[in-house]
Write an enzyme that holds these catalytic residues in place. Sequence first.
Site, PDB file in Angstrom:
ATOM      1  N   SER A 185       5.425 -96.314  60.672  1.00 41.85           N
ATOM      2  CA  SER A 185       5.077 -95.172  61.495  1.00 41.85           C
ATOM      3  C   SER A 185       3.757 -95.583  62.072  1.00 41.85           C
ATOM      4  O   SER A 185       3.530 -94.501  63.181  1.00 41.85           O
ATOM      5  CB  SER A 185       4.938 -93.929  60.262  1.00 41.85           C
ATOM      6  OG  SER A 185       4.007 -94.459  59.458  1.00 41.85           O
ATOM      7  N   HIS A 213      11.676 -93.592  61.033  1.00 43.14           N
ATOM      8  CA  HIS A 213      11.299 -93.683  62.571  1.00 43.14           C
ATOM      9  C   HIS A 213      12.417 -94.462  63.300  1.00 43.14           C
ATOM     10  O   HIS A 213      12.066 -94.588  64.694  1.00 43.14           O
ATOM     11  CB  HIS A 213       9.796 -94.262  62.614  1.00 43.14           C
ATOM     12  CG  HIS A 213       8.616 -93.347  62.325  1.00 43.14           C
ATOM     13  ND1 HIS A 213       8.318 -92.571  63.112  1.00 43.14           N
ATOM     14  CD2 HIS A 213       8.289 -93.143  61.075  1.00 43.14           C
ATOM     15  CE1 HIS A 213       7.488 -91.739  62.563  1.00 43.14           C
ATOM     16  NE2 HIS A 213       7.445 -92.221  61.178  1.00 43.14           N
ATOM     17  N   LYS A 244      12.403 -86.131  62.861  1.00 41.30           N
ATOM     18  CA  LYS A 244      11.831 -87.127  63.987  1.00 41.30           C
ATOM     19  C   LYS A 244      13.124 -86.985  65.300  1.00 41.30           C
ATOM     20  O   LYS A 244      13.047 -86.059  65.878  1.00 41.30           O
ATOM     21  CB  LYS A 244      11.646 -88.344  63.446  1.00 41.30           C
ATOM     22  CG  LYS A 244      10.318 -88.166  62.697  1.00 41.30           C
ATOM     23  CD  LYS A 244       9.890 -89.607  62.076  1.00 41.30           C
ATOM     24  CE  LYS A 244       8.644 -89.169  61.168  1.00 41.30           C
ATOM     25  NZ  LYS A 244       8.683 -88.104  60.165  1.00 41.30           N
TER      26      LYS A 244
END
Lengths: 399, 83
Positions: A185, A213, A244
Site C-alpha cells: 500500500s 490494493h 478500494k
Amino acid sequence: MTIFDKFDQLAAARQALEENCGDFFNMVVDDIISATEAVVNGRRMILAGSNNYLGLSFDSDCIEAACEATRQAGTGTTGSRMANGTFSGHVALEKELAQFFKRRHAIVFSTGYIANLAMLSTLVGPDEIILLDADCHASIYDGCRLGKAEIIRFRHNDINDLEKRLKRLAKRNTNILVVVEGLYSMLGDRAPLSDIAAVKRKYGAYLLVDEAHSLGVLGENGRGLAEEAGVEDEADFIVGTFSKSLGAIGGFCVSNHQQLDLVRYASRPYVFTASSSPGVIASTRKALSILHTRPELRRRLWDNANMLYQKLQDLGFSLGPEPSPIVAVRQQDKEEALAIWNALVQHGVYVNLVLPPATPDGGALLRCSMSAGHTAEQIEHIGQAFAAAHRTDQAAQTG
Amino acid sequence: MHSYDDILQKITEILRPFVPQGQAIAEETDLVADLGLDSLKVMKILETVEDSFDILIPLNVLPDIRTVKDFALQIQKLDGDGQ
C-alpha cells in the site's frame, strides 16, 4: 502524573506539524463532487490519494442498488453475523465472491481491517507460526497480535530471506502461514508471488495473500496478483477489502479449504461486530459484477497510472520501484514533504501525506493513487501541481 | 552458542549507530526511555541481531524486552534454543 501523559510526545509532534502546515490535521471534505473531485476546506480539489481505483463510489448502478436495498432492508442490520445480522444479501455476496475467485468458500467481514484481524488471530494458533513480509499492513500486524501464534518477519520481498527462515523453521515441524500482499500500500510494489508460492510449496507452508490494493487492479479478470502471477492454486487464502476498487466498505476471505467456514465460529472479530448494512452489501455486489462486465475500467486505470508515473519521473521525483496505481513520491526530509504537500493543496491537488513510522524506510511519502475516473486533464493538472510545488520548495531552500 | 558477555558486547556494537553520539549503553539502559529507539529503529536492530547471531527473533518476545540486559538474555535463550 495523569493517564494522558503518555501522549505528550504525540502532542509535541502534532504541534510541530501544525506550526509548519496548519491544514494537515484539519482537512474536511465539505462536498464530494465525483469519484475524483471534492470541495475540501472550501477549496475545489482533485482527489489524487483516495484508493478509489475504478471510480465506482459514484457509479450510478452501485448507488441505485444501495438506495434500493436501504429502502427495502433498512439502514443497518443492528446485529452480528452470528446473531440477527446475516441477511440474504450477505449470503448472496459470499456466493458471488466465491464464484468470482473460483473458490469454494467465502466469508464477508464488516471491514477489510476486521478481515485480517479475524483470519490471522484465528487461523494460526499456539505453537504455530506466522511468517509475514516486514512491510505488511498494520491490520495484518494487529491480527497477529490478537492471536496466539509465534510471529516472525522476513525482509520485504526478499525471497532468499523467506526461504532461509522457512528452512530454519522446518525442524519445528509445525504449521506455518506465510502472509504477503498483492500490491503493497505504501510504495505500490508487487510481491514476487510465483517465487513465494514455490518456496511455500517446497516447505509445506500455507499462503495468505492480501489483495486489498490489487483486487480489480491486477490479473486478466481483476482477481489480483495471484491471478496475474498464475499461482491461484497455491494461495490458500485470499483476503481483501471492498473499500478500494469496489468503492464501499467491508472485507472478505475466500479459500478452497472447506474448514474456512469454521472460522466464523472461532473468530471474535467476526462474532462480535455488527454486520455490513444492506446498502453497502448491495453496492458491493453491483461493483463486483462491474469487474466482470467493464474490464475497460482496469485498462483506463493502468493508462492513468502509467501516465502519472511517467510525468513525475520526468520531473525528477524519486518514486516507488515500479509503475502501479499507487504512485508514491519519496521524500527523505519530512519538512520538505510537508512543504510540497501544502503547495499541492494550494494548487488544488489532494494526495496522502504519509509520515514515519507508517512509511517503510523512515522517510516521508506523498502517496498518490490513481483512478479510472481521472481524466487526462486532471492528470496533467496533478503533474503541473507537483512541478510547481517542487519549484516553490527549491526556491524556499535556496532563498 | 554465545556467552552472555559476548552477546552483550555485540549488542552494544549493534546499538551504537542507532543512538546519539556519547550516549552510554549499559545493561540497565532502557531501550526506549534512555536510547529513544522508535519502532523503525527497533526493527532494523532486530534484523542486524538476527544476522549476527543467525537466529530468528519472534515479535512476541518484544513486550518482555525493556533493557539491554533483557535483550541480551532473550538472545541467549533463542541462541540456546537453536532458533
